[in-house]
Structure formats: C-alpha cells, structure tokens
Design an enzyme around this catalytic site. Structure first.
Site, PDB file in Angstrom:
ATOM      1  N   LEU A   1      -9.171  10.783  -7.968  1.00 21.82           N
ATOM      2  CA  LEU A   1      -7.380  10.865  -7.582  1.00 21.82           C
ATOM      3  C   LEU A   1      -8.327   9.631  -6.974  1.00 21.82           C
ATOM      4  O   LEU A   1      -9.194   9.138  -6.677  1.00 21.82           O
ATOM      5  CB  LEU A   1      -7.763  11.320  -6.338  1.00 21.82           C
ATOM      6  CG  LEU A   1      -7.057  12.460  -5.853  1.00 21.82           C
ATOM      7  CD1 LEU A   1      -6.922  13.344  -5.161  1.00 21.82           C
ATOM      8  CD2 LEU A   1      -5.757  12.919  -7.199  1.00 21.82           C
ATOM      9  N   GLU A   2      -7.326   8.625  -7.909  1.00 17.85           N
ATOM     10  CA  GLU A   2      -8.025   6.293  -7.929  1.00 17.85           C
ATOM     11  C   GLU A   2      -6.363   5.904  -8.763  1.00 17.85           C
ATOM     12  O   GLU A   2      -5.336   6.529  -8.786  1.00 17.85           O
ATOM     13  CB  GLU A   2      -9.384   6.929  -8.809  1.00 17.85           C
ATOM     14  CG  GLU A   2      -9.179   7.017  -9.839  1.00 17.85           C
ATOM     15  CD  GLU A   2     -10.783   6.744 -10.695  1.00 17.85           C
ATOM     16  OE1 GLU A   2     -10.657   5.258 -10.634  1.00 17.85           O
ATOM     17  OE2 GLU A   2     -11.357   7.892 -11.182  1.00 17.85           O
ATOM     18  N   GLU A   3      -7.757   4.638  -8.766  1.00 20.43           N
ATOM     19  CA  GLU A   3      -6.579   4.243  -9.182  1.00 20.43           C
ATOM     20  C   GLU A   3      -5.419   4.162 -10.591  1.00 20.43           C
ATOM     21  O   GLU A   3      -5.948   4.920 -11.439  1.00 20.43           O
ATOM     22  CB  GLU A   3      -6.377   2.578  -9.305  1.00 20.43           C
ATOM     23  CG  GLU A   3      -7.007   1.217  -8.214  1.00 20.43           C
ATOM     24  CD  GLU A   3      -7.717   0.241  -9.000  1.00 20.43           C
ATOM     25  OE1 GLU A   3      -7.067  -0.445  -9.631  1.00 20.43           O
ATOM     26  OE2 GLU A   3      -8.293  -0.166  -7.531  1.00 20.43           O
TER      27      GLU A   3
END
Length: 412
Positions: free
Chosen positions: A164-166
C-alpha cells in the site's frame, strides 16, 4: 514496493512473455508441444519463515531470471510475485500489471509450477507503486476481497502481500477497501500469511502510512506483519534503516497498545538492494547489519526489491544509474538473496560437508547439528543436556549465552 520508475509492469507484456517462457524453463515443454502451464498444487505448505523472507520477483518484466536457478544457487524456497493490479481500462478484476488477466493467465502459472516442482512456493503482492489498484476501482471491501480471492484460488496461494503506497494510500476510501479486503481474506482463508507493506520515513512511516495503521486498528485487523520500505527517502546505509525500524516499532506500540517485543514480532522491513532510485546505496554489509538487527529483535519479515535486480550490472556501477535488472554495485549473482535465505533459517548450498558432534546416547532428543534448522519448540541434545529452541536458529551451538535462542531443559 518497487522503486518509482521500476515498480510498474511494462505494457509490452507480450515481449516480456518471451523472457518468462525462458524463466519457466523446460518444465513447460512436453515433446514437440507446449503444455498448458497451470500451477501445480504445492505439497506441504512452507513454514511462515519462508513467506516472511520471500524477496520480490517480477515474473513478466525486468528480465526475470530463472527462478529455479535462483533456488539452486541460494537455497531460497519462496518468491514474492509482483504485482496484482486493476485492469488498465477499468474494472474490478485482477490482472498482472494491469494488462494480463489472472483468469486467463498461463505464463505466471508456469513459473509457479516450476518453483513448486522444486519444493518452493510463492506469495503474490497486490498494489505497488503506480498503476490502478483494485482498492481504487472496487467499490467495497467485499468486492475488493472477491477480486483477490480469485488470485488465491487460481494459484492455490497460502500467502499474500498488500503493498500500500502511492498513489493509492493517499485515497482513504481505497485504503478502507484494501484493509477490509485483507481482513475478509484472513477470515475466509484460515492460516493464510498476510503482510502489509508501506513507505518508510526517518520516523518510521509518513502521515499516510500512519492513517493506514489507524484504519487497520479501526477494522480490528492484524496481519502477520506491517513492513516499511526505508529507501527512496533520504536514507543512506543500514544505520538510517535500523533507526527507522526503531521509530516504527514505537509507532506500532502506540497505535495497537503492544509492548516492544510484540511490536517487533509484527514488524518487517523491505529493502532495496544496491543503488536506489534516489541514489542511496545499500551494500551487502548494510544487508548484514539490518539482518542482524532483524534477527536480534525477532522481527517478523525481511525482504527486498528485487530478485530481478540481484545481479551485477555491466559496468558494475551501471554508469551511476539505477536499473530494474541489476543492482549497480559490485556483487555475485543473487548475493543479496542469500540474506533472505539466512533470515528464513536456511543455509546456501556449500561444497564443504558440515561437521556433526558425536551423538549423546544418554539423551532422547536428536543430537544437535550445526547444519540443521531449528524452529521454535524444536529440541536437541548437546553436552549431556536437552535444549529447546525459542525461535528459528541455525549454526548457534546450544548454550545459555549467545542470542538467548536456546533454553536449557536440564541434564538428560
């Protein structure tokens, strides 16, 4: 968790498929015909220590190496395959890299079959940097979970990573869907190994990472680990990474009410081997230092981006550039992968036979062997005493000192 311009799968999957066919090797060839590469069922499930140590591998891009050759060279048993995304054209069905539908896939399935045929297994990573994530397209946690369940069922997965990131983790609705989906998968697939990976900063993780932890707390969801990626953020070497891990541990304590040991038991790290996108360098010595930190604090996960990059460039420094297919530092092939193997408690193959102490026939537990991997609860006899391992270990002679891994159960 891949680096910024290296973390997305190329649109030209057809071209990458040629490299994948080579990676699958002769396991897919049957006479003059090509077998339909569907993933073979994994035999006995691997220990969670292998899923916790699985380094990332892009099976359709970045010149994927032959997974079997990596296993033979290092002793590795598990890979983290990247990345599951929503279709580039929109929708709530799983694809590899936004372009190759999971439902009709045979290429990745062939790679999985080849790995399992050698006694290994895989986890799949969902998300990554860039692309459209299922949590963004699927309207609810239930719909998101249903999409991921297709991946679990298709490949018979026993492990899954939520990266879960940009730009996804800046979308609170998408993160609600992803965490909710992970919670549902945990309930519907008892025993599945789940990791949650997010960006690392000097104080552990940034504002969006902290909001993700709060979302997990709000949904009463606890994965096997929360991992941070301390690279591409002003880090340089192991000291900066272990400092971030220490701060992240404090954050896990304050968020979930855990003590320090419990927080470390739910904490992981995902590194980048060699030169990062922003010009940071993480050498073999840095990996060893972080490995020592992770094992001494009994951390839950130790992985890196990526096996595709675990090779020396030509020239070794790649003219000062970062590559998706080599590390930009001097190294032996798959040298960084061996640190994952060490974390899992295994030893890379060696031509030197290990030495074995003479058996102690007065003890009922098997004699301690330096080449044997001991997991928590395993016993061994040594020096006329029976010893019990508190966690995984290998090569540490039973004693009341050292790392404290051995418990003396008394004389035989």
């Amino acid at each position: 968790m891949a680096p910024r311009h290296l973390r997305t799968l190329a649109a030209g999957v057809a071209t990458a498929g040629l490299a994948l066919a080579a990676a699958a090797g002769t396991a897919l060839a049957v006479g003059h015909h090509t077998a339909t590469p569907t993933p073979k069922a994994a035999g006995a499930a691997l220990g969670s220590n292998w899923y916790a140590a699985a380094p990332y591998l892009m099976p359709l891009d970045n010149d994927p190496p032959d997974a079997g050759a990596v296993m033979d060279a290092t002793g590795l048993k598990a890979f983290q395959l990247a990345f599951i995304l929503a279709p580039n054209g929109g929708g709530c069905s799983p694809t590899w890299g936004g372009t190759s539908p999971v439902g009709t896939d045979t290429a990745v399935g062939g790679v999985i079959s080849a790995i399992r045929a050698k006694g290994g297994d895989v986890s799949a990573s969902v998300g990554g940097y860039g692309g459209t994530k299922l949590g963004q397209n699927c309207g609810t946690p239930e719909a998101t979970a249903a999409a991921y369940q297709q991946v679990v069922d298709k490949y018979g997965l026993k492990a899954l990573d939520f990266d879960l990131e940009e730009p996804e983790y800046e979308n609170s609705a998408a993160i609600h869907n992803e965490i909710g989906a992970a919670r549902i998968l945990q309930q519907k697939n008892p025993g599945i190994y789940l990791s949650v990976t997010t960006a690392g900063t000097a104080d552990g993780t940034g504002w969006f990472g902290k909001q993700m932890l709060n979302e997990a707390k709000a949904q009463s969801f606890t994965p096997d680990n929360f991992s941070i990626m301390p690279f591409d953020g002003g880090f340089q070497g192991a000291a900066a990474q272990t400092a971030a891990l220490t701060h992240f541990n404090s954050l896990l304590q304050s968020t979930f009410g855990w003590d320090e040991a419990t927080a470390y038991a739910h904490e992981g790290i995902s590194q980048m081997n060699g030169r990062s996108d922003t010009g940071e360098f993480f050498t073999q010595a840095d990996f060893q230092t972080v490995l020592d930190f992770a094992t001494s604090h009994h951390m839950a996960r130790f992985t890196n981006w990526s096996v595709n990059r675990d090779r020396q460039c030509s020239p070794p420094d790649n003219n000062g550039k970062t590559s998706g297919t080599c590390s930009s530092v001097p190294q032996r092939a798959y040298e960084f992968t061996t640190y994952s193997v060490k974390f899992a408690g295994a030893t890379p193959p060696t031509t030197t036979p290990p030495t074995t102490p003479p058996p102690d026939h007065s003890c009922t537990a098997a004699a301690y062997r330096a080449d044997t991997v001991y997991l928590g609860g395993d016993t061994a006899s040594y020096g006329g005493h029976t010893w019990k391992a508190k966690w995984w270990t290998q090569g540490e002679t039973p004693s009341t000192g050292g790392s404290g891994v051995w418990q003396d159960l008394g004389a035989c």
